[in-house]
Write a protein that holds these residues in place. Sequence first.
Motif, mmCIF file in Angstrom:
data_model
loop_
_atom_site.group_PDB
_atom_site.id
_atom_site.type_symbol
_atom_site.label_atom_id
_atom_site.label_comp_id
_atom_site.label_asym_id
_atom_site.label_seq_id
_atom_site.Cartn_x
_atom_site.Cartn_y
_atom_site.Cartn_z
ATOM 1 N N SER A 1 110.096 5.786 -22.265
ATOM 2 C CA SER A 1 111.089 4.755 -22.522
ATOM 3 C C SER A 1 110.781 4.077 -23.839
ATOM 4 N N ARG A 2 111.767 3.359 -24.353
ATOM 5 C CA ARG A 2 111.577 2.609 -25.604
ATOM 6 C C ARG A 2 111.455 1.141 -25.266
ATOM 7 N N ILE A 3 110.520 0.480 -25.907
ATOM 8 C CA ILE A 3 110.400 -0.961 -25.743
ATOM 9 C C ILE A 3 110.677 -1.594 -27.093
ATOM 10 N N GLU A 4 111.368 -2.724 -27.068
ATOM 11 C CA GLU A 4 111.744 -3.403 -28.313
ATOM 12 C C GLU A 4 111.407 -4.869 -28.185
ATOM 13 N N ASN A 5 110.645 -5.359 -29.099
ATOM 14 C CA ASN A 5 110.407 -6.793 -29.199
ATOM 15 C C ASN A 5 110.267 -7.139 -30.675
ATOM 16 N N TYR B 1 103.623 -4.466 -27.552
ATOM 17 C CA TYR B 1 104.064 -4.514 -26.155
ATOM 18 C C TYR B 1 104.010 -3.117 -25.512
ATOM 19 N N ALA C 1 103.173 -13.518 -24.643
ATOM 20 C CA ALA C 1 104.009 -14.697 -24.379
ATOM 21 C C ALA C 1 105.258 -14.615 -25.233
ATOM 22 N N SER C 2 106.271 -15.338 -24.795
ATOM 23 C CA SER C 2 107.477 -15.486 -25.601
ATOM 24 C C SER C 2 107.565 -16.933 -26.085
ATOM 25 N N SER D 1 116.003 -9.487 -28.013
ATOM 26 C CA SER D 1 116.997 -9.970 -27.062
ATOM 27 C C SER D 1 116.391 -10.235 -25.683
ATOM 28 N N SER E 1 108.109 -11.559 -22.335
ATOM 29 C CA SER E 1 109.459 -11.054 -22.156
ATOM 30 C C SER E 1 109.708 -9.957 -23.173
ATOM 31 N N SER E 2 110.272 -8.844 -22.743
ATOM 32 C CA SER E 2 110.547 -7.761 -23.675
ATOM 33 C C SER E 2 111.804 -7.029 -23.247
ATOM 34 N N ARG E 3 112.360 -6.256 -24.168
ATOM 35 C CA ARG E 3 113.553 -5.465 -23.864
ATOM 36 C C ARG E 3 113.147 -4.008 -23.705
ATOM 37 N N ILE E 4 113.677 -3.367 -22.705
ATOM 38 C CA ILE E 4 113.452 -1.941 -22.535
ATOM 39 C C ILE E 4 114.786 -1.244 -22.686
ATOM 40 N N GLU E 5 114.753 -0.074 -23.332
ATOM 41 C CA GLU E 5 116.001 0.663 -23.588
ATOM 42 C C GLU E 5 115.785 2.112 -23.185
#
Lengths: 387, 387
Positions: free
Chosen positions: A79-83, A90, A241-242, B63, B78-82
């Motif tokens: 999967s791809r993670i984006e932050n 991450y 953390a965010s 996001s 907190s992170s986004r997964i795609e």
Amino acid sequence: MREAYIVGAGQSAYGAFPNESYRSLFATAYEEAMDSAGGVDPEDVDEAVIGSLGVGGRQLGLSGPAVTEHVGLHGVPSSRIENACAASGYAVRQAVQAVKSGMADVAIAGGYEVMTDMSGDVAKYWLGVSGETEWERLTGTTFSGVYAQMASAYLDAYDATPDHFSKVAVKNHANGAKNPKAHLGFECSLEDAQNAPVVADPLNLYHCCPTSDGAAAVIVASEDVASSCDDAVRVAGVGAASERVGLFQRESYTSIESTARAAESAYEMAGLGPDDVDFAEVHDCFAIAELLAYEDLGFCERGGAATLIDDGVTELDGDLPVNPSGGLKSKGHPIGATGAGQVVEAFKQLTGHADDRQVSGATVGLTHNVGGSGGAAVVHVLEGGVL
Amino acid sequence: MREAYIVGAGQSAYGAFPNESYRSLFATAYEEAMDSAGGVDPEDVDEAVIGSLGVGGRQLGLSGPAVTEHVGLHGVPSSRIENACAASGYAVRQAVQAVKSGMADVAIAGGYEVMTDMSGDVAKYWLGVSGETEWERLTGTTFSGVYAQMASAYLDAYDATPDHFSKVAVKNHANGAKNPKAHLGFECSLEDAQNAPVVADPLNLYHCCPTSDGAAAVIVASEDVASSCDDAVRVAGVGAASERVGLFQRESYTSIESTARAAESAYEMAGLGPDDVDFAEVHDCFAIAELLAYEDLGFCERGGAATLIDDGVTELDGDLPVNPSGGLKSKGHPIGATGAGQVVEAFKQLTGHADDRQVSGATVGLTHNVGGSGGAAVVHVLEGGVL
């Protein structure tokens, strides 16, 4: 809680490679990581987590599986993670969770970005997406502008000058000049750094990292697997953390609270503190960010960063070398690769493979990766010589 | 391995809400999830994982933190997964790993997408990004075109007709008509479904899911936390797998190998098999996808899906109800929300809160979420009445 170890790590060179694809860069990093992990084979991989901001719109959906199939890992959960700029920091953390959960014995965490095959304006747009949308990007604030606001606030609050930003650049270029994978692998003088053209006052060109292409990959494994590997570095602590994405919503411009919280969690899990850290790879997207990191990571008191850089404490032969790789400033900043790339450097340092830039006696290393201007942060505390 | 439980779940209505923001939709889902989780407070949340494809370019970077700060969770990692349409199925899996790792006691997994505030052409472009870039999207293959190729291959290989696709639509609309959150919450007759205009031969309009806006959220917790909650559903099994992103690279067009592998892993972890499943929410982005899912999930032998739908086995009052929520076809498909939304339905079914569409005696539920045409898949086996 199960232990997790880094047992292999690799990266492509960072630089401007407009003719490379995201797949070919990732393959280079993956192959170097696998080659470094004596004891782990591709068929052992249980999980893959890939960090990328998705700059340039190559494969916006499913780019995790797209890069892992390219290196022969189709079938493996991917999967791809984006932050934003913390994507692959991450990814490493998620791979650590996968191993600690017992759902994986071997997990790949990697990242990539291809940024230099676009016109300058498009690249700027993509960098801007790491800022807050409505009140930063759409009102014209560039990403360097956001950090310039932090820099101004810092100069206001403490006894620091733009020369301290320039000294960060000089130090990181000196380190990057010893790193064959660095994007800007040349030394710069204090005069060079002081006299560079302004980008966003008070930050000049030498206070800003470049826009780079590149990829990085690390292999995270359980203790059972790690004990049969050539090298193993223990993931002693992980923290994340965010924080509010928009700078204007925060209480302080002279501290990144997500970093401070992430560091606190990582130190607590490790049972270690800043005094135990032998070197750190910190997120110096802009020179001010490195100074804030010194304080948020507990390397000095508030306002003490300028003295730390003045006294040479964070130079390669200082008491606490910071960014021995050259950091984002000199090694480069291919967004999605950066966090994993910091762990690659820490692995090399802690296993004695950092060549000319080896930190002598390095046992505990820290990596620090920031998304945007601090909307996300992740810190790893890594310990060598344990297995 | 630590156990993980779903202790709360909520979703916005799915539909066309061009005046809602991704933040407001997520807030609706999050608040319903929190309200349903007696025993968990916002300050207990240790982790948030947010699935989204990022359709429409609102907040492309960060996001994850952007939606969690909106509901007051700033500070929380907190992170986004795609993973294209499987983004939040993977978010749930990642939250489960976070809890099983011991790094979190309470983790939020959610997802969102806003898709209807764009012109038709732009929406099509965004859907297309879930396909392979170079040899599918850039050569003009639409996403319905990809599934139409699978549908053609299936009709060729087995004793099935397009009427079987229409019967899937009739069943799922009948269920969705009982779901107040459904996007297309009306019944359709077999004739309606048979006579709809062709989209990509042999698939017609009623064989394709809509483009929806919406959000979903579930709360995953450790056994300690779950034992003090009003409701708890055990995550008995989790499985995920990738596959070559481009359909043309695969060995079979009549099976999604990532689904089969993910199901095998999930059943193995759960110590259960397809015969133990009381109902399933499967990824029916196109009607052919539901038929393939029956076979890949082991509900029948290869080529047996047509008989299963003919015999009414998968209807709400059949032996193995599939998509009691209405599925993607009728409930809707806001890409990043879909996988978490399936778990929302399973939670409601397994805790006896599914009202008019309650599957009687439901103890074991399965959710099945696919990214693209099968580049990624994730399966959860959930068990009610355990705690």
